[in-house]
Scaffold this active site. Sequence first.
Site, short mmCIF file in Angstrom:
data_model
loop_
_atom_site.label_atom_id
_atom_site.label_comp_id
_atom_site.label_asym_id
_atom_site.label_seq_id
_atom_site.Cartn_x
_atom_site.Cartn_y
_atom_site.Cartn_z
N LYS A 202 0.84 -1.20 0.00
CA LYS A 202 0.00 0.00 0.00
C LYS A 202 0.87 1.25 0.00
CE LYS A 202 -2.05 1.87 3.87
NZ LYS A 202 -2.95 1.93 5.05
N ASP A 230 -6.81 -5.80 10.35
CA ASP A 230 -6.28 -4.45 10.54
C ASP A 230 -6.64 -3.97 11.95
OD1 ASP A 230 -4.89 -2.20 9.88
OD2 ASP A 230 -6.16 -1.62 8.20
C1 R5P Z 1 -2.97 2.24 8.71
O1 R5P Z 1 -1.78 2.08 8.91
C2 R5P Z 1 -4.03 1.72 9.59
O2 R5P Z 1 -3.69 0.47 10.12
C3 R5P Z 1 -5.33 1.61 8.84
O3 R5P Z 1 -5.20 0.65 7.82
C4 R5P Z 1 -5.75 2.90 8.20
O4 R5P Z 1 -5.40 3.99 8.98
C5 R5P Z 1 -7.23 2.91 7.95
O5 R5P Z 1 -7.60 4.14 7.37
P1 R5P Z 1 -8.63 4.18 6.16
O6 R5P Z 1 -9.75 3.26 6.54
O7 R5P Z 1 -9.07 5.63 6.10
O8 R5P Z 1 -7.91 3.75 4.93
#
Ligand code: R5P
Length: 323
Positions: A202, A230
């Site tokens: 990513k 996550d």
């Molecule tokens: C990033 O490092 C976090 O673990 C989350 O994946 C991220 O912050 C989620 O943000 P969003 O849902 O806005 O992509």
Amino acid sequence: MAELFDTPRKRLVIVTGRSHPELAEQVAKELDVEVLPTTIYDFASGEIYVRYNESVRGCDVFCIQSISGNVSKWLMEHFIMIDALKRASAKRITVVAPLYPYARQDKKHQGREPISARLISDLYKTAGASRLMSIDMHASQEQGFFTGPVDHLQAMPVLIDYVRTRVDLNNVTVVSPDAGRIRVAEKWANRLGGYPLAFVHKTRDTSRPNVAVANRVVGDVAGRTCVLVDDLIDTGGTIAEAVGVLKHAGAKDVLVAATHAVFSDPAAKRLSECGAREVIVTDTVPIPPDKCFPQLKVLPIAPLLARAIRQVFEEGSVTALFE
Ligand code: R5P
């Protein structure tokens, strides 16, 4: 000879702010206590008033606030609650912030940036916190930001117990949505039974908030059920992009498991349309009805929090809860 003074018994007290009182009520119920009656309101100017309606002198207080949505307000309310406890002679004040505020700002990516996650710990300490309890902080090393004991809980056992019932365990690949979560995904894979691991490459545009692009997946996902794990879902961009890449790489289906459902717009829309079979989260932060969608499964976190609070109060082992 009779003792001059009896040693007073310890008293466990739960207090809560206004951001997610249902969670504190559920925790208190698990512990068989009542949430301490508290008066909290806003002045016309926007300033916050807090007063505990009963004495907390000498108490072991767990001060719960889920900081999501109106982050600045709930954070300020949390500081004021802690200050009031300190000035009312609470014996020990444990800050319970299920979602650690500003956790994603844990380092300087470029010059002239703050390390806001560290600042939050300093502010909690200044307000009067003796210890801190949180769940799935963005990075484990953030435990070191707070000067004092930190109980870093994991929602993984809660999520995994459910995920096990939803997949064919012979055909699972655990997937991290970015490089930063590989270690956590590895723990998941081991706990589920030594399953293969994959991760999504990513990239983010740091000049714009909440913009994530999933480039490609590294690992074997074709024909497999992917469990994408996550710590938090904010706008859903990371997860929706990752699901797209996994499907493109031939994944049979995708389950998403995340601890904190922040669900800023347009998360609900993105998640419901991304192609994931199920999105499994916990209720560490409130999820309003308009943010719910058919594929969403919300698991209660209160039993885990209550067990951890009991261990801290009884000076038992929090680590043992996860072994
Ligand atoms: C990033 O490092 C976090 O673990 C989350 O994946 C991220 O912050 C989620 O943000 P969003 O849902 O806005 O992509």
